[in-house]
Scaffold this active site. Structure first.
Site, PDB file in Angstrom:
ATOM      1  N   ASN A   1       4.957 -12.483  -0.324  1.00  0.00           N
ATOM      2  CA  ASN A   1       5.411 -11.180  -0.195  1.00  0.00           C
ATOM      3  C   ASN A   1       6.866 -10.684  -0.494  1.00  0.00           C
ATOM      4  OD1 ASN A   1       2.886 -10.892   2.750  1.00  0.00           O
ATOM      5  ND2 ASN A   1       2.648 -10.159   0.510  1.00  0.00           N
TER       6      ASN A   1
ATOM      7  N   ASP B   1      -5.881  -7.619   5.926  1.00  0.00           N
ATOM      8  CA  ASP B   1      -5.135  -7.078   4.750  1.00  0.00           C
ATOM      9  C   ASP B   1      -5.860  -5.536   4.629  1.00  0.00           C
ATOM     10  OD1 ASP B   1      -4.688  -6.886   2.053  1.00  0.00           O
ATOM     11  OD2 ASP B   1      -6.363  -8.112   1.115  1.00  0.00           O
TER      12      ASP B   1
HETATM   13  C1  FPP Z   1      -1.565  -6.744   3.780  1.00  0.00           C
HETATM   14  O1  FPP Z   1      -2.068  -5.393   3.350  1.00  0.00           O
HETATM   15  C2  FPP Z   1      -0.871  -6.560   4.986  1.00  0.00           C
HETATM   16  C3  FPP Z   1       0.283  -7.401   4.927  1.00  0.00           C
HETATM   17  C4  FPP Z   1       1.046  -7.812   3.822  1.00  0.00           C
HETATM   18  C5  FPP Z   1       1.316  -7.303   6.214  1.00  0.00           C
HETATM   19  C6  FPP Z   1       0.460  -7.258   7.380  1.00  0.00           C
HETATM   20  C7  FPP Z   1       1.273  -6.851   8.536  1.00  0.00           C
HETATM   21  C8  FPP Z   1       0.636  -5.916   9.581  1.00  0.00           C
HETATM   22  C9  FPP Z   1      -0.592  -5.815  10.017  1.00  0.00           C
HETATM   23  C10 FPP Z   1       1.609  -5.548  10.376  1.00  0.00           C
HETATM   24  C11 FPP Z   1       2.844  -6.448  10.757  1.00  0.00           C
HETATM   25  C12 FPP Z   1       2.588  -6.928  11.796  1.00  0.00           C
HETATM   26  C13 FPP Z   1       3.540  -7.797  12.530  1.00  0.00           C
HETATM   27  C14 FPP Z   1       3.542  -8.298  13.701  1.00  0.00           C
HETATM   28  C15 FPP Z   1       4.950  -7.992  11.610  1.00  0.00           C
HETATM   29  P1  FPP Z   1      -1.670  -4.898   1.898  1.00  0.00           P
HETATM   30  O2  FPP Z   1      -0.169  -4.319   2.066  1.00  0.00           O
HETATM   31  O3  FPP Z   1      -1.532  -5.978   1.117  1.00  0.00           O
HETATM   32  O4  FPP Z   1      -2.594  -3.904   1.665  1.00  0.00           O
HETATM   33  P2  FPP Z   1      -3.312  -3.401   0.224  1.00  0.00           P
HETATM   34  O5  FPP Z   1      -3.842  -4.889  -0.179  1.00  0.00           O
HETATM   35  O6  FPP Z   1      -4.227  -2.494   0.499  1.00  0.00           O
HETATM   36  O7  FPP Z   1      -2.174  -3.002  -0.441  1.00  0.00           O
END
Ligand code: FPP
Length: 252
Positions: A76, A28
């Site tokens: 998501n 996250d």
């Molecule tokens: C959460 O951060 C992260 C995600 C929803 C996606 C995780 C994905 C990756 C680390 C990269 C993709 C890897 C592959 C293999 C597909 P957030 O976007 O919710 O962050 P925030 O809470 O700061 O907004």
């Protein structure tokens, strides 16, 4: 790094032989990482893939056998279409770019979550990655993509109910029996679940499997996560006392 594929068993070279066997991570903080730099959220996800590469390597070095990461949840889909497309594109690019290396390193790749709803090219790529690495056992990388634990449990229950109705299964349903219907049927339960970014939630991740996992919430944003953070998480794990519902010997 001692490359993952160079010996029949993980070398633990420089690592800890008592490392948790299975570590699961809620990656996250990509969006916040990007925002803090005035970049689009997608840049955070791109850097998140680099952190994932680092973490796979570090986990192998540190003697962890199973790493499961939460990449895209069933919730998501509520994000803007462009961001959803970026996350799908990143999964595709990651598998395309890293599969041969993972294969060479003896990594078995699994993708858990609902396959239905994945674009056909991605579903095909994921099937290929799983097929081509199916006999590897040195390290197990599981990517939770289009995954939600409630969805997984419901799908498992539906398959089980159909098997009952068809007379294919009889007898009492046990924990171990039910686990055979989960996406994680071949995996041990996670010992340690880490969530980055300082949020204290489990967010529908491995709800069944993490019943007895140690939970660790760390302040670092996922794109900044590195080997020293993983080492420190393992040290904190070792400070915990796992009782699995029992009492500490000598405490009564
Ligand atoms: C959460 O951060 C992260 C995600 C929803 C996606 C995780 C994905 C990756 C680390 C990269 C993709 C890897 C592959 C293999 C597909 P957030 O976007 O919710 O962050 P925030 O809470 O700061 O907004």
């Amino acid at each position: 790094m001692a490359r993952l594929g160079t010996s029949p068993e993980p070398s633990h070279a420089g690592g800890d032989p008592s490392a948790p066997q299975h570590v699961a991570i809620i990656m996250d903080g990509n969006g916040r990482w990007a925002k803090a730099r005035g970049l689009p959220r997608t840049a955070g996800h791109e850097r998140g893939v680099e952190a994932l590469r680092r973490t796979v390597e570090a986990a192998g070095d540190l003697g962890i056998r199973y790493l499961t990461v939460f990449s895209f949840s069933t919730e998501n889909w509520r994000r803007p279409a462009a961001e959803v497309n970026t996350l799908f594109g990143l999964l595709k690019a990651y598998v395309q770019r890293d599969l041969s290396r993972l294969q060479q390193d003896g990594v078995r790749v699994r993708v858990i979550g609902q396959r239905e709803g994945l674009p056909p090219d991605i579903a095909e790529l994921v099937d290929r990655a799983e097929r081509e690495t199916a006999t590897n056992s040195k390290f197990h990388l599981t990517i939770a993509f289009n995954y939600g634990a409630r969805n997984e449990i419901l799908r498992a229950t539906q398959v089980y109910a159909r098997a009952i109705a068809a007379g294919e299964v009889t007898g009492e349903l046990t924990d171990a029996g039910f686990e055979q219907y989960l996406d994680t049927k071949d995996l041990p339960d996670p010992d340690l679940v880490i969530r980055t970014s300082g949020e204290y939630r489990i967010s529908n991740f491995l709800l069944w499997q993490a019943a007895y996992a140690e939970l660790l919430f760390v302040d670092v944003l996922w794109p900044d996560f590195n080997k020293s953070h993983l080492e420190s998480a393992i040290s904190r794990y070792h400070e915990r006392e796992r009782r699995f519902g029992a009492v500490t010997p000598g405490a009564t």
